[in-house]
Design a protein around this motif. Structure first.
Motif, PDB file in Angstrom:
ATOM      1  N   PRO A   2      -4.130  -6.177   4.166  1.00 16.41           N
ATOM      2  CA  PRO A   2      -3.501  -6.465   5.460  1.00 16.41           C
ATOM      3  C   PRO A   2      -4.152  -7.639   6.195  1.00 16.41           C
ATOM      4  N   VAL A   3      -5.453  -7.820   5.989  1.00 14.35           N
ATOM      5  CA  VAL A   3      -6.152  -8.953   6.616  1.00 14.35           C
ATOM      6  C   VAL A   3      -5.614 -10.270   6.066  1.00 14.35           C
ATOM      7  N   ILE A   4      -5.406 -10.315   4.736  1.00 16.35           N
ATOM      8  CA  ILE A   4      -4.847 -11.533   4.122  1.00 16.35           C
ATOM      9  C   ILE A   4      -3.420 -11.757   4.619  1.00 16.35           C
ATOM     10  N   HIS A  15      -5.068   2.397  -3.609  1.00 19.43           N
ATOM     11  CA  HIS A  15      -4.358   1.652  -2.567  1.00 19.43           C
ATOM     12  C   HIS A  15      -5.202   1.531  -1.294  1.00 19.43           C
ATOM     13  N   THR A  16      -5.870   2.628  -0.937  1.00 15.90           N
ATOM     14  CA  THR A  16      -6.660   2.649   0.300  1.00 15.90           C
ATOM     15  C   THR A  16      -7.829   1.672   0.232  1.00 15.90           C
ATOM     16  N   ILE A  17      -8.476   1.600  -0.928  1.00 18.44           N
ATOM     17  CA  ILE A  17      -9.580   0.638  -1.103  1.00 18.44           C
ATOM     18  C   ILE A  17      -9.068  -0.786  -0.936  1.00 18.44           C
ATOM     19  N   ALA A  18      -7.918  -1.083  -1.563  1.00 23.35           N
ATOM     20  CA  ALA A  18      -7.316  -2.416  -1.406  1.00 23.35           C
ATOM     21  C   ALA A  18      -6.864  -2.647   0.029  1.00 23.35           C
ATOM     22  N   GLY A  19      -6.521  -1.544   0.725  1.00 28.97           N
ATOM     23  CA  GLY A  19      -6.027  -1.637   2.098  1.00 28.97           C
ATOM     24  C   GLY A  19      -7.020  -2.210   3.096  1.00 28.97           C
ATOM     25  N   VAL A  34       0.815  -1.221   0.000  1.00 32.94           N
ATOM     26  CA  VAL A  34       0.000   0.000   0.000  1.00 32.94           C
ATOM     27  C   VAL A  34       0.854   1.281   0.000  1.00 32.94           C
ATOM     28  N   PRO A  35       1.926   1.369   0.794  1.00 32.33           N
ATOM     29  CA  PRO A  35       2.684   2.629   0.837  1.00 32.33           C
ATOM     30  C   PRO A  35       3.689   2.828  -0.296  1.00 32.33           C
ATOM     31  N   GLN A  75      -8.910  -2.918  11.246  1.00 30.83           N
ATOM     32  CA  GLN A  75      -9.406  -1.890  10.330  1.00 30.83           C
ATOM     33  C   GLN A  75      -9.095  -0.484  10.844  1.00 30.83           C
ATOM     34  N   LEU A  76      -9.152  -0.278  12.152  1.00 33.45           N
ATOM     35  CA  LEU A  76      -8.795   1.029  12.713  1.00 33.45           C
ATOM     36  C   LEU A  76      -7.313   1.332  12.497  1.00 33.45           C
ATOM     37  N   SER A  77      -6.479   0.304  12.655  1.00 29.79           N
ATOM     38  CA  SER A  77      -5.046   0.467  12.422  1.00 29.79           C
ATOM     39  C   SER A  77      -4.772   0.788  10.949  1.00 29.79           C
ATOM     40  N   VAL A  78      -5.475   0.099  10.061  1.00 26.27           N
ATOM     41  CA  VAL A  78      -5.343   0.359   8.617  1.00 26.27           C
ATOM     42  C   VAL A  78      -5.737   1.803   8.311  1.00 26.27           C
TER      43      VAL A  78
END
Length: 531
Positions: free
Chosen positions: A200-202, A192-196, A156-157, A221-224
């Protein structure tokens, strides 16, 4: 079979063979599979494409020398990792993180997601996995699983990694103005944010089970969001700092959320060992190498401070003509350059002070000797262990980079360009669903989102114009693709495996990380419809 189809078949055959060799049941290790693939492509260049022998040898030399960049970064990362481990700083950091939260998901998100997000924004070059992954292994997580998590999380970054290098430098040759680059960055951040929400869950599923993830899903999700919300907001007016700022804010928020158990399963202290108490002074000393590393990276990467320009000063100090071999030169910033190798266009350069090997890795290791009052035997152990780890990866990296050079030989008719054009002709107006995969292909080959953008940016721009798709959106999909390609990039896999001491598992890692990469492409392809 017509000539264009035959060219495509010949161009893709070595890569299909490489993937098969590295992922079959009895997989070949990368230090055998990669040089073998490079040899096959070299033979195809000579016998099928009719490439001049001198060009092939020149690119062989250039590719071999290019391995110095990644192997020096890997060596620097291992030196720091071994320093932190041997001095006992790793144990102190582990106890400190356990005092914040003993929840495994919290630890993985704080270090593997938010901390790595910030490091990517400052440095790139595969540094996030090099720093974050060993900390997670020190917390007791299995090395192989951590390697996969680190590769997937560090996607993502990436479009704004190394202070936005993949965006402002990756598309530098396309003649775009500032507003165009900003618009590409805005699209990239949103995609990227939508994929985010998913990726990270995967990544977590590689390390912990789905039941544990579900119990801590709100925290995840809050951390994301704590990283991606400031990341998207910053991208509205700047394409250099979104990842750096988003990661820093996200890291602070994630630590606070974990400390107060927000969105996580309830703590059960019964039967659990109490966290070993550590003082602030001990934590500060243990974290000082990492904090120094981050500080130096930020100072040397932010253009406005002027140090970045000094470290990249290409003004010649001296040059030396080596006859038919080429031209050797050294710049004021100690940039070593070997140009016109064997009289061809092939060249190689090494930015001694800017590549994060001497500065900051080696510099921080030397400072750590004094910070921790290391004994001579400890220092010797650090350097000996590092040297023993990098021999075989160096062979693999030489194979990978020679392979890339050979794949890119031939300009618009090179194997890599032939593959890219074939994709675009096949898809037509549906190209936006596949544009990210071309970016990923570039990252898979080159080991860099920036190089992927440099290689395929022109193709993506031409496709957008020819089929009537929005140019900036297609270039954003290219940038996102280069970032998601980090998950399967051979250079990155070799780097993180070497740092964590994992042997001959590159094929296994690719088989697992290709799934989230493929899903990433689907998500951003669908999301691009709304944009």
């Amino acid at each position: 079979m017509d000539e264009s189809m035959l060219n495509l078949a010949i161009s893709t055959f070595p890569i299909i063979l490489l993937i098969w060799m590295m992922t079959k049941k009895k997989a070949l290790p990368s230090h055998i599979a990669l040089p073998l693939t490079a040899l096959i492509i070299g033979l195809l260049q000579f016998f099928y494409f009719g490439t001049d022998t001198t060009d092939i040898i020149a690119n062989l030399i250039s590719g071999t020398l290019s391995a110095i960049t990644p192997i020096s970064i890997i060596a620097g990362a291992i030196l720091l990792n071994r320093t932190i481990a041997i001095t006992g700083a790793e144990t102190v950091i582990r106890h400190w993180l356990e005092s914040i939260s003993r929840n495994q998901v919290a630890q993985l998100m704080i270090i593997g997601w938010a901390f790595a997000f910030m490091i990517e924004g400052a440095s790139g070059f595969g540094t996030p996995a090099a720093i974050a992954a060993p900390i997670l292994v020190g917390l007791g997580f299995p090395a192989l699983r951590v390697a996969m998590l680190a590769l997937v999380m560090n996607s993502v970054p990436v479009s704004f990694g190394a202070v936005g290098t993949p965006t402002w430098f990756g598309f530098a040759s396309l003649g775009l103005d500032e507003s165009a680059l900003l618009n590409i960055g805005q699209y990239s951040a949103i995609l990227h944010t939508i994929a985010g929400f998913v990726i990270p869950v995967i990544a977590l599923s590689f390390v912990v089970d789905w039941k544990t993830i579900r119990r801590n899903f709100i925290f995840v999700q809050l951390s994301v969001l704590s990283c991606t919300v400031p990341y998207v907001l910053f991208a509205q007016w700047n394409y250099e700092f979104p990842s750096l700022v988003g990661g820093a804010i996200g890291l602070a928020i994630s630590i606070l959320l974990a400390r107060y158990n927000v969105g996580m399963e309830k703590r059960t202290d019964s039967g659990e060992k109490q966290a070993v108490p550590v003082t602030r002074g001990q934590v500060l000393q243990a974290m000082s190498p990492t904090l120094l590393l981050i500080a130096i990276l930020i100072i040397t990467r932010i253009q406005q401070l002027g140090i970045k320009a000094l470290l990249n000063d290409g003004t010649p100090l001296f040059s030396l003509q080596l006859g038919g071999l080429g031209e050797f030169s050294l710049s004021h910033a100690l940039i070593i350059k070997f140009a016109h190798i064997l009289g061809t266009d092939a060249s190689w350069a090494y930015k001694t002070l800017y590549v994060p090997a001497l500065i900051p890795f080696l510099l921080v290791v030397f400072l750590s000797i004094f910070i921790f009052s290391m004994s001579r035997s400890q220092v010797t152990q650090v350097f000996t262990e590092t040297a023993s780890r990098i021999k075989i990866p160096f062979i693999a990296l030489v194979g990978a980079l020679v392979m890339v050079k050979f794949m890119m030989m031939g300009g618009t008719h090179s194997p890599i360009m032939t593959t890219g054009h074939a994709f675009s002709e096949l898809m037509g107006t549906k190209w936006q669903f596949f544009a990210s995969y071309l970016g990923a292909l570039g990252a898979f080959f080159s080991g860099s989102a920036t190089v992927s953008n440099l290689t395929f940016g022109g193709i993506q721009q031409a496709i957008a114009h020819s089929v009537g798709l929005p140019e900036h959106l297609i270039l954003a999909l290219q940038s996102v693709g280069g970032a998601m390609g980090n998950m399967v990039c051979i250079n990155n896999i070799i780097a993180v495996s070497t740092i964590l001491g994992i042997s001959n598992q590159e094929g296994y890692i690719i088989k697992r990380t290709v799934v989230p990469m493929a899903l990433y492409g689907v998500i951003v392809g669908i999301a691009s419809l709304a944009l």
